[in-house]
Enzyme design. Structure first.
Site, PDB file in Angstrom:
ATOM      1  N   GLY A  35     -48.050  15.906  44.900  1.00  0.00           N
ATOM      2  CA  GLY A  35     -49.075  16.382  45.827  1.00  0.00           C
ATOM      3  C   GLY A  35     -48.642  16.350  47.283  1.00  0.00           C
ATOM      4  O   GLY A  35     -49.462  16.496  48.181  1.00  0.00           O
ATOM      5  N   ASN A  50     -52.188  19.553  35.002  1.00  0.00           N
ATOM      6  CA  ASN A  50     -53.090  18.412  35.188  1.00  0.00           C
ATOM      7  C   ASN A  50     -54.099  18.796  36.271  1.00  0.00           C
ATOM      8  O   ASN A  50     -53.757  18.849  37.446  1.00  0.00           O
ATOM      9  CB  ASN A  50     -52.264  17.186  35.618  1.00  0.00           C
ATOM     10  CG  ASN A  50     -53.125  16.004  35.966  1.00  0.00           C
ATOM     11  OD1 ASN A  50     -54.316  15.965  35.651  1.00  0.00           O
ATOM     12  ND2 ASN A  50     -52.530  15.021  36.626  1.00  0.00           N
ATOM     13  N   TRP A  51     -55.330  19.051  35.850  1.00  0.00           N
ATOM     14  CA  TRP A  51     -56.340  19.518  36.826  1.00  0.00           C
ATOM     15  C   TRP A  51     -56.928  18.366  37.625  1.00  0.00           C
ATOM     16  O   TRP A  51     -57.688  18.591  38.554  1.00  0.00           O
ATOM     17  CB  TRP A  51     -57.457  20.280  36.094  1.00  0.00           C
ATOM     18  CG  TRP A  51     -57.011  21.551  35.447  1.00  0.00           C
ATOM     19  CD1 TRP A  51     -55.743  22.080  35.452  1.00  0.00           C
ATOM     20  CD2 TRP A  51     -57.824  22.477  34.701  1.00  0.00           C
ATOM     21  NE1 TRP A  51     -55.721  23.272  34.755  1.00  0.00           N
ATOM     22  CE2 TRP A  51     -56.983  23.537  34.285  1.00  0.00           C
ATOM     23  CE3 TRP A  51     -59.167  22.509  34.343  1.00  0.00           C
ATOM     24  CZ2 TRP A  51     -57.462  24.616  33.530  1.00  0.00           C
ATOM     25  CZ3 TRP A  51     -59.646  23.577  33.589  1.00  0.00           C
ATOM     26  CH2 TRP A  51     -58.798  24.624  33.200  1.00  0.00           C
ATOM     27  N   LYS A  52     -56.630  17.145  37.267  1.00  0.00           N
ATOM     28  CA  LYS A  52     -57.144  15.963  37.967  1.00  0.00           C
ATOM     29  C   LYS A  52     -58.671  16.042  38.091  1.00  0.00           C
ATOM     30  O   LYS A  52     -59.321  16.631  37.245  1.00  0.00           O
ATOM     31  CB  LYS A  52     -56.467  15.815  39.340  1.00  0.00           C
ATOM     32  CG  LYS A  52     -54.945  15.953  39.252  1.00  0.00           C
ATOM     33  CD  LYS A  52     -54.250  15.514  40.491  1.00  0.00           C
ATOM     34  CE  LYS A  52     -52.771  15.806  40.371  1.00  0.00           C
ATOM     35  NZ  LYS A  52     -51.982  15.180  41.392  1.00  0.00           N
ATOM     36  N   GLY A  58     -49.538  19.755  38.968  1.00  0.00           N
ATOM     37  CA  GLY A  58     -50.837  19.409  39.525  1.00  0.00           C
ATOM     38  C   GLY A  58     -51.427  20.583  40.291  1.00  0.00           C
ATOM     39  O   GLY A  58     -52.039  21.489  39.720  1.00  0.00           O
ATOM     40  N   GLY A  59     -51.228  20.595  41.595  1.00  0.00           N
ATOM     41  CA  GLY A  59     -51.852  21.598  42.469  1.00  0.00           C
ATOM     42  C   GLY A  59     -51.683  23.035  41.995  1.00  0.00           C
ATOM     43  O   GLY A  59     -52.651  23.812  41.966  1.00  0.00           O
ATOM     44  N   SER A  83     -44.845  18.517  42.808  1.00  0.00           N
ATOM     45  CA  SER A  83     -44.810  19.719  43.648  1.00  0.00           C
ATOM     46  C   SER A  83     -43.989  20.858  43.046  1.00  0.00           C
ATOM     47  O   SER A  83     -43.279  21.569  43.758  1.00  0.00           O
ATOM     48  CB  SER A  83     -44.324  19.380  45.059  1.00  0.00           C
ATOM     49  OG  SER A  83     -45.197  18.437  45.654  1.00  0.00           O
ATOM     50  N   HIS A 117     -50.243   8.222  34.522  1.00  0.00           N
ATOM     51  CA  HIS A 117     -50.071   9.022  35.742  1.00  0.00           C
ATOM     52  C   HIS A 117     -50.048   8.087  36.955  1.00  0.00           C
ATOM     53  O   HIS A 117     -50.754   7.087  36.986  1.00  0.00           O
ATOM     54  CB  HIS A 117     -51.208  10.040  35.857  1.00  0.00           C
ATOM     55  CG  HIS A 117     -50.928  11.062  36.919  1.00  0.00           C
ATOM     56  ND1 HIS A 117     -51.132  10.800  38.251  1.00  0.00           N
ATOM     57  CD2 HIS A 117     -50.419  12.316  36.833  1.00  0.00           C
ATOM     58  CE1 HIS A 117     -50.771  11.874  38.949  1.00  0.00           C
ATOM     59  NE2 HIS A 117     -50.329  12.802  38.119  1.00  0.00           N
ATOM     60  N   GLU A 159     -42.152  11.601  37.144  1.00  0.00           N
ATOM     61  CA  GLU A 159     -42.859  12.085  38.325  1.00  0.00           C
ATOM     62  C   GLU A 159     -42.620  11.130  39.492  1.00  0.00           C
ATOM     63  O   GLU A 159     -43.333  10.121  39.631  1.00  0.00           O
ATOM     64  CB  GLU A 159     -44.358  12.161  38.054  1.00  0.00           C
ATOM     65  CG  GLU A 159     -44.726  13.114  36.936  1.00  0.00           C
ATOM     66  CD  GLU A 159     -46.148  13.621  37.093  1.00  0.00           C
ATOM     67  OE1 GLU A 159     -46.311  14.835  37.242  1.00  0.00           O
ATOM     68  OE2 GLU A 159     -47.074  12.806  37.104  1.00  0.00           O
ATOM     69  N   GLU A 195     -51.364   8.252  39.732  1.00  0.00           N
ATOM     70  CA  GLU A 195     -52.676   8.011  40.362  1.00  0.00           C
ATOM     71  C   GLU A 195     -53.463   6.969  39.573  1.00  0.00           C
ATOM     72  O   GLU A 195     -54.214   6.178  40.146  1.00  0.00           O
ATOM     73  CB  GLU A 195     -53.441   9.344  40.470  1.00  0.00           C
ATOM     74  CG  GLU A 195     -52.804  10.233  41.538  1.00  0.00           C
ATOM     75  CD  GLU A 195     -52.919  11.721  41.295  1.00  0.00           C
ATOM     76  OE1 GLU A 195     -53.765  12.142  40.481  1.00  0.00           O
ATOM     77  OE2 GLU A 195     -52.158  12.474  41.919  1.00  0.00           O
TER      78      GLU A 195
HETATM   79  C1  PEP Z   1     -49.227  15.687  39.022  1.00  0.00           C
HETATM   80  O1  PEP Z   1     -50.355  15.414  39.366  1.00  0.00           O
HETATM   81  O2  PEP Z   1     -48.803  15.261  37.942  1.00  0.00           O
HETATM   82  C2  PEP Z   1     -48.401  16.497  39.907  1.00  0.00           C
HETATM   83  C3  PEP Z   1     -47.146  16.657  39.614  1.00  0.00           C
HETATM   84  O3  PEP Z   1     -49.030  17.042  41.008  1.00  0.00           O
HETATM   85  P1  PEP Z   1     -48.402  18.149  42.004  1.00  0.00           P
HETATM   86  O4  PEP Z   1     -47.795  19.230  41.147  1.00  0.00           O
HETATM   87  O5  PEP Z   1     -49.563  18.643  42.800  1.00  0.00           O
HETATM   88  O6  PEP Z   1     -47.376  17.448  42.828  1.00  0.00           O
END
Ligand code: PEP
Length: 249
Positions: free
Chosen positions: A172, A9-11, A233-234, A212, A94, A166, A96
């Site tokens: 994040g 997920n590049w957000k 994500g990251g 994470s 998600h 999640e 967010e």
């Molecule tokens: C996400 O945005 O779905 C996520 C899991 O982010 P991260 O891996 O950065 O925690």
């Protein structure tokens, strides 16, 4: 047999030229696992990513969509618009989106219906907040998110549903659920599905963990029997790290 899936997920990251750089470096990676691989760029880069990854086995997916087909919804994108640029899968719910755009389970149920009506696959995200975990209420929260957004569906719909657990406190933040915490929750989610739809459906749905996930912890998390992959994500913003995770299976 359910599928192993790793989705990046590049957000709201990467303009066009940064997207090109990341796509090029993704194409140079070698996959040694059997996982299905997906990336979710921003809307403006979906078509470009679709074209660039056409010959690869990386699927381009969307981060969100509206439930309506078209009309006066300024700034929104519909399922058929996504499909018209080759997108077959959409991430919905998600944390967010829930936190910053007030997306509720009721709204998400409508989005899920619209995606399925357009023969799209849904990666449905949910997870508890830190206070829920500390108050030992995490299973109740997760069960109600799943029930409110998905349990109006018939069993056949679940062939197009992927679940992504999640925990909000792990997204994040650098804090990860322990592999045991992830396994316990994934087993609970599968039981929740089995209670409603039967064991065959529950066993067929892929349940991803997100929060994470990094090259250093992916192998241990993915080794758990009810963890079928990750929403990343990251670490998805660096092709080498992303593929280290893809290849952790
Ligand atoms: C996400 O945005 O779905 C996520 C899991 O982010 P991260 O891996 O950065 O925690």
């Amino acid at each position: 047999m359910r599928k192993n899936i790793v989705a990046g997920n590049w957000k709201m990251n990467n303009d066009l030229s940064q997207t090109e750089t990341l796509l090029t470096s993704l194409k140079n990676q070698k996959q040694t696992s059997n996982a299905e691989v997906m990336v979710a760029p921003t809307f403006t880069n979906l078509w470009h990513a679709f074209e660039a990854l056409r010959e690869s086995n990386v699927e381009v997916v969307a981060q969100n969509m509206h439930f309506a087909e078209n009309g006066a919804y300024t700034g929104e994108i519909s399922a058929s618009m996504l499909k018209s640029v080759g997108v077959q899968t959409v991430i919905l719910g998600h944390s967010e989106r829930r936190a910053y755009f007030n997306e509720t389970d009721e709204l998400l149920a409508k989005k899920v219906d619209a995606a399925l009506a357009n023969s799209m696959r849904v990666i449905f995200c949910f997870g508890e907040e830190l206070a829920d975990r500390k108050g030992d209420n995490h299973e109740n929260v997760v069960a109600s998110q799943i029930k409110n957004a998905l349990f109006h569906l018939d069993a056949a719909a679940f062939k197009n549903i992927v679940l992504a657990y999640e925990p909000v406190w792990a997204i994040g933040t650098g804090e990860t659920a322990s592999p045991e915490q992830a396994q316990d929750m994934h087993a609970f989610i599968r039981k929740t599905l089995a209670d409603k739809y039967g064991n065959d459906i529950a066993q067929s749905v892929s349940i991803l963990y997100g929060g994470s996930v990094k090259p250093a912890n992916a192998k241990e998390i993915f080794s758990k029997p009810d963890v079928d992959g990750g929403l990343i994500g990251g670490a998805a913003l660096k092709a080498e790290d992303f593929y280290a995770i893809v290849n952790a299976f």
